[in-house]
Design a protein around this motif. Structure first.
Motif, short mmCIF file in Angstrom:
data_model
loop_
_atom_site.label_atom_id
_atom_site.label_comp_id
_atom_site.label_asym_id
_atom_site.label_seq_id
_atom_site.Cartn_x
_atom_site.Cartn_y
_atom_site.Cartn_z
N VAL A 210 0.82 -1.22 0.00
CA VAL A 210 0.00 0.00 0.00
C VAL A 210 0.86 1.27 0.00
O VAL A 210 0.35 2.35 -0.29
N ASP A 211 2.12 1.11 0.30
CA ASP A 211 3.02 2.27 0.22
C ASP A 211 3.89 2.23 -1.05
O ASP A 211 4.84 3.00 -1.16
N GLY A 212 3.56 1.31 -1.95
CA GLY A 212 4.35 1.21 -3.19
C GLY A 212 5.79 0.81 -2.91
O GLY A 212 6.71 1.28 -3.58
N CYS A 213 6.00 -0.05 -1.92
CA CYS A 213 7.36 -0.37 -1.48
C CYS A 213 7.77 -1.81 -1.73
O CYS A 213 8.60 -2.36 -1.00
N VAL A 214 7.16 -2.45 -2.72
CA VAL A 214 7.63 -3.78 -3.10
C VAL A 214 7.68 -3.80 -4.62
O VAL A 214 6.80 -3.28 -5.30
N ASP A 215 8.78 -4.32 -5.15
CA ASP A 215 9.04 -4.18 -6.59
C ASP A 215 8.58 -5.37 -7.42
O ASP A 215 7.99 -5.20 -8.46
N GLU A 216 8.88 -6.58 -6.94
CA GLU A 216 8.51 -7.75 -7.75
C GLU A 216 7.94 -8.86 -6.87
O GLU A 216 8.27 -8.97 -5.68
N ARG A 261 6.66 -14.66 -12.34
CA ARG A 261 7.35 -13.47 -11.82
C ARG A 261 6.61 -12.26 -12.33
O ARG A 261 6.34 -12.13 -13.53
N PHE A 262 6.24 -11.36 -11.42
CA PHE A 262 5.46 -10.17 -11.77
C PHE A 262 6.14 -8.90 -11.25
O PHE A 262 6.79 -8.93 -10.19
N ALA A 263 5.89 -7.80 -11.96
CA ALA A 263 6.23 -6.47 -11.42
C ALA A 263 4.94 -5.86 -10.89
O ALA A 263 3.87 -6.03 -11.51
N TYR A 264 5.01 -5.18 -9.75
CA TYR A 264 3.84 -4.48 -9.21
C TYR A 264 3.70 -3.15 -9.93
O TYR A 264 4.68 -2.54 -10.35
N GLN A 265 2.47 -2.69 -9.98
CA GLN A 265 2.23 -1.32 -10.39
C GLN A 265 2.69 -0.45 -9.22
O GLN A 265 2.27 -0.71 -8.09
N GLN A 266 3.56 0.50 -9.46
CA GLN A 266 4.10 1.26 -8.33
C GLN A 266 3.20 2.41 -7.94
O GLN A 266 3.32 3.51 -8.45
N ILE A 267 2.24 2.15 -7.06
CA ILE A 267 1.33 3.19 -6.60
C ILE A 267 1.38 3.20 -5.07
O ILE A 267 1.16 2.17 -4.44
#
Ligand SMILES: NC(=O)c1ccc[n+]([C@@H]2O[C@H](COP(=O)([O-])OP(=O)(O)OC[C@H]3O[C@@H](n4cnc5c(N)ncnc54)[C@H](OP(=O)(O)O)[C@@H]3O)[C@@H](O)[C@H]2O)c1
Length: 274
Positions: A210-216, A261-267
């Motif tokens: 929820v803080d956009g602090c995880v990349d993959e 393997r996924f990338a998160y949307q960085q929000i």
């Protein structure tokens, strides 16, 4: 052998090395840290089930398997820091947790140990624990005497427990209010870490996301349906939709599972007031 379905590749792949080649320890931008999560889940989304006999949530033995564990090791091998929850140590104290990082402890993972040495990484990653209760059995921390252990906790943490941990050589860092994803990320950066492997459950995952602090996200989907009403999934609290970007997908016909393997949307949802 594995079939690489995405990006599509006609050549079969060896399981060994599909994640170790990613060099996750070098992915952080200057002054940042690269944080990645890993789960094994059943097709109906269970990462753990309540075991009545053990009176504890555990990773279902029917989905845990050596081939996935090899990849868990490869991901651990690339980290400066393993990020986990106090619950892990409570389980460990009861003898009900998997070893945190047996890199090099089994001949099967000797290559990962050597790879770390060649890359100039410490023999074992350090350990970061999130906990508000500070209910962390001190005996369970003894297995970490060879690495730095840090606990992140809320501002009103019990000071006797803080002291007990500090006496055992643990660094305790208290947040200005609560432990947020940004607090985790900024603490890692301030301490000089460049890659962090998140191996905790849904609450820690949510805190970071929820803080956009995880990349993959590395997600193994085991081709099993487990059912059950008392379970954990990879994420349980409320949050807006995060559309994930698929980066790779391997089919493991031998075990009956897929390695995704996924990338998160960085929000940063909370920061944006959503
Ligand atoms: N299948 C898989 O791949 C997989 C992976 C990971 C975990 N699991 C399983 O999933 C289950 C749940 O794992 P888990 O307990 O690690 O899940 P979790 O829900 O991420 O962590 C729970 C604990 O972490 C601490 N915590 C989390 N967020 C925090 C925050 N923002 N601030 C302060 N403390 C925070 C709290 O500790 P305190 O209570 O001390 O305050 C909380 O009780 C376990 O059975 C585990 O074995 C499975």
């Amino acid at each position: 052998m594995l079939k690489q379905l995405y990006p599509s590749c006609a050549e079969p792949s060896l399981l060994k090395g599909i994640y170790l080649k990613l060099n996750l320890h070098q992915r952080a931008k200057a002054g940042d840290v690269f944080i990645y999560a890993n789960y094994i889940s059943s097709l109906d989304g269970r990462i753990s089930l309540f075991d009545k006999k053990e009176d504890e949530y555990t990773v279902p033995p029917s989905i845990a398997n050596a081939r996935d564990w090899r990849l868990y090791q490869e991901l651990a091998g690339q980290s400066d820091m393993m990020l986990t929850s106090a619950r892990y140590f409570r389980q460990l104290a009861k003898g009900k947790a998997q070893d945190l990082l047996p890199v090099g402890l089994s001949p099967n993972f000797e290559d990962i140990k050597q790879w770390r040495e060649q890359q100039g990484l410490k023999a074992q990653p350090d350990v970061l624990i999130l906990s508000d209760s500070l209910d962390i059995p001190l005996a369970a921390l003894r297995s970490l005497s060879d690495r730095k252990t840090i606990v992140l906790t809320k501002t009103q943490a019990n000071q006797d427990k803080v002291q007990q941990l500090e006496t055992c050589g643990v660094q305790v860092i208290q947040a200005a209010t609560a432990v947020t994803g940004q607090f985790v990320r900024q603490s890692l950066i301030a301490l000089g870490y460049q890659s962090a492997y998140m191996i905790a459950g849904p609450k820690v995952h949510h805190t970071l996301l929820v803080d956009g602090c995880v990349d993959e996200l590395f997600l193994t989907s085991h081709f099993s349906l487990l059912g059950g009403q008392a379970f954990h999934s990879i994420l349980e609290d409320d949050m807006p939709v995060n559309h994930m970007k698929l980066l790779s997908l391997y089919l493991d016909e031998q075990e009956g599972q897929m390695f995704q393997r996924f990338a998160y949307q960085q929000i940063a949802y909370q920061n944006k007031g959503k």
